[in-house]
Structures are given as C-alpha cells and as structure tokens.
Design an enzyme around this catalytic site. Sequence first.
Site, PDB file in Angstrom:
ATOM      1  N   GLY A  19      19.123  -8.522  39.372  1.00 30.56           N
ATOM      2  CA  GLY A  19      18.673  -9.912  39.314  1.00 30.56           C
ATOM      3  C   GLY A  19      17.296 -10.102  39.906  1.00 30.56           C
ATOM      4  O   GLY A  19      16.504 -10.916  39.420  1.00 30.56           O
ATOM      5  N   GLU A  48      -4.773  -1.615  19.559  1.00 31.21           N
ATOM      6  CA  GLU A  48      -5.379  -0.304  19.252  1.00 31.21           C
ATOM      7  C   GLU A  48      -4.481   0.498  18.305  1.00 31.21           C
ATOM      8  O   GLU A  48      -4.400   1.722  18.367  1.00 31.21           O
ATOM      9  CB  GLU A  48      -5.645   0.480  20.536  1.00 31.21           C
ATOM     10  CG  GLU A  48      -6.588   1.668  20.376  1.00 31.21           C
ATOM     11  CD  GLU A  48      -8.039   1.276  20.266  1.00 31.21           C
ATOM     12  OE1 GLU A  48      -8.844   2.103  19.828  1.00 31.21           O
ATOM     13  OE2 GLU A  48      -8.370   0.135  20.635  1.00 31.21           O
TER      14      GLU A  48
END
Length: 408
Positions: A365, A388
């Site tokens: 969490g 890219e």
Amino acid sequence: MAEFTMELSDEQKEVRDWLHGFAADVIRPAAAEWDEREETPWPVIQEAAKVGIYSLDFYAQQYFDSTGLGIPMAMEELFWGDAGIALSIVGTGLAAVGVLANGTEEQIGTWIPQMYGDANDVKVAAFCSSEPDAGSDVASMRTRAVYDEAKDEWVLNGTKTWATNGGIANVHVVVAVVDPDLGSKGHASFIVPPSTPGLSQGQKFKKHGIRASHTAEVVLDNVRVPGSCLLGGKEKLDARLARAREKAKKGGERVKNAAMATFEASRPAVGAMAVGTARAAYEVALEYAQTREQFGRPIIDNQGVAFQLADMRTSIDAARLLVWRASWMAINGKPFTAAEGSMSKLFASETAKKVTAQAVQILGGNGYTREYPVERMHRDSAIYTIFEGTSEIQRLVIARTLAEMPIR
C-alpha cells in the site's frame, strides 16, 4: 579504438560520483514538487548550469568519450535522481546534437550558445520532429518547407507534436519535408530563431509521467526563416537530394535502411535513462524490504520478496550491459548487424516498467501512495517503451535486421 571494458577510469568515476551527488542533493529533493506542479523546473536547470552540467561543453565531453560510456553513465545518474527533471536538463541536448551533426561551423557557433543561455539566464531548445500522423512512420511527415528564392527564405507550415520544450524554447530545430517523393531522405532541418512570427505553442500535454518535462505541440503557420537557417546550407542539401534521387532509382530500400543508422545510434541513451529509473526503484524496494517487518522479521526473509529483488537486480545489470555494448559500438563505428541499439533500448525500457511495478508491489500500500517515490518512478517508466521508437518498433527493427529484410 578503445577496447570494450566494464571498468570505468578514475576520471569517469569522478564524473559519475559528481553527477550522483547532484542528483541526490539537488534533483531528488525537488522531484515530488515539480511532478505535482507539472512545470519546467527552471531553478533546478539553473543550478545544473551553475555547476556545469547544463552546458554543451559537458554534453560534448561525454558524447566524445572514446569508450562510449560517457553519455550512458551520465544519463543513468541523472535519471536515477528523477526522470522528469533529468529530461528537462538533457532535453536541449537533442536540438544541440541536431545542429552539431548537420550544421555549419557558423551555425554551430551562432545557435548553440543561444540554446543554453548562461547560468544567470538559462534558455532551453526544442527538437521538433514527430507529428500527429507521423510518429514511428517518419516517411509520412507533412510539415513542409518551401524555398522562396526571391527572398532567400524558407517558409515552414505544419504541426509538430510531443516536442520537449516545444513553444517555450528559445531556439527550435524543426524537421520538415523539402521533397515529398524521397520519403525520409527528402527531409531537412531548420533553425527557427527566437520570437519568429508564425511559430506558436499548441496543446501542452498533461502527462502520466515525466511531468516536470514540458511537452507540447508546435504550430508553424507561414513561418519564414532566412536561408542561412537551413542546417548545412542549400548547396549541401541540393547535393544530398540529388544523391538520394539517384540511389532511389537504383534501390530505394538501401536509402531507407541507411536512415535507420542514426536512430540506432541514439537509442542506447534512452536505454540508459531507463536503467537509471529502474535502479532507483530497485534501491528503494531493497531498503524497504530490509527494514519493513512483518510476522516478526524483515520481509526480505520471505522468498517471494527476495526472489523478486534478485530478478530486479539481474535485469538491471543485464540492461546496463546491453546499453554499454551498444554505446561502445556506436562511438567506435561498429555496425549494428543485429540492431544492437534497438536491443538495448527495448530490453532496458521493458526492464524499467517491470522493475518499477515490482517495487510498488514490494512496498504494498505504501508503494501506491505519493509518500514514496516508487509510485512516481512507475509512472515515469512508461515513457521509455514509447518515445524514441515504441517497443513494437524496436522488435520490428531487430527482427527485420536479423532476417536481412528492408526496414520500412
């Protein structure tokens, strides 16, 4: 030719440690703030300029390192600090390299200093290539540049997208079509000086990650630039176009394949960025696993966590090896007979996505909150498999290279 080695020199280690210190002391403390603000971190860029990191001299020193390891080492350390801020620091380098690679000595001396400014008044530059309908398919570019011979001016029209520093740059370098019949070989690059009429910022993108890096559309509406702003000059362009037309008659695919060499050589740098982000997330996860206790013992004592960390570290080291190999090959002119540049970018970018996701999982969490940096690193990592050349494009390039097939 420098031999390939895994051992950095003393000078390289000094540079690495210097960059790491800057990333740890300046970039990291500012990362969360500028990610939330989604704005260009001008104060951090200015600090980088003051110490000499944000400068052409530093970039050139690393680029011309005969071992090829200067750029990947620098990218890994800066992006270890934070991907968004690091991209704001290195983004101007894309435009600068475009001028260095194609410009005359006069153009280099005139425009590159204006891209960086100085430590008291920093500037940025933008390299504008991608378009809404021409990302991976560069041959589909529509931005046109038409020569007005009477005025010795080029007239640019079109829209660029995904431009780092687009619209806020002092200098824009724009790739445009001058001969549509030649595909990517019919392109040329132009300098658009500061405050040129007709250039404007279009949509600024609100992104999933790398939020501290400004990304926007650049609109070109009858933008007129002097003939001297054509990188390399018209005589050189005319000669190149003539050769391309002749080659296209003899075998068009050879022309297209030759154009891929430039992309192959630049992809390891992106791989190094991905390695930096992956390493940062791994280190956070490792420390957390060593100190977080559940059921009376550190969670790293559990094989489920320990084996994940082992896989993460292995993948990071493997990615770095591929990046370093490709970088060494590029600086020493070794041909990428197996698309080694694309290999390094593909593996490193996929590694960054996987490792950052594993880091979030190990933190549980806590990893899902913005109280811990792995949440941001996980968001940032997604870009590496996209810009890219997407991972799909990398696989296509590798496969067609191995099969000795033309790359379209």
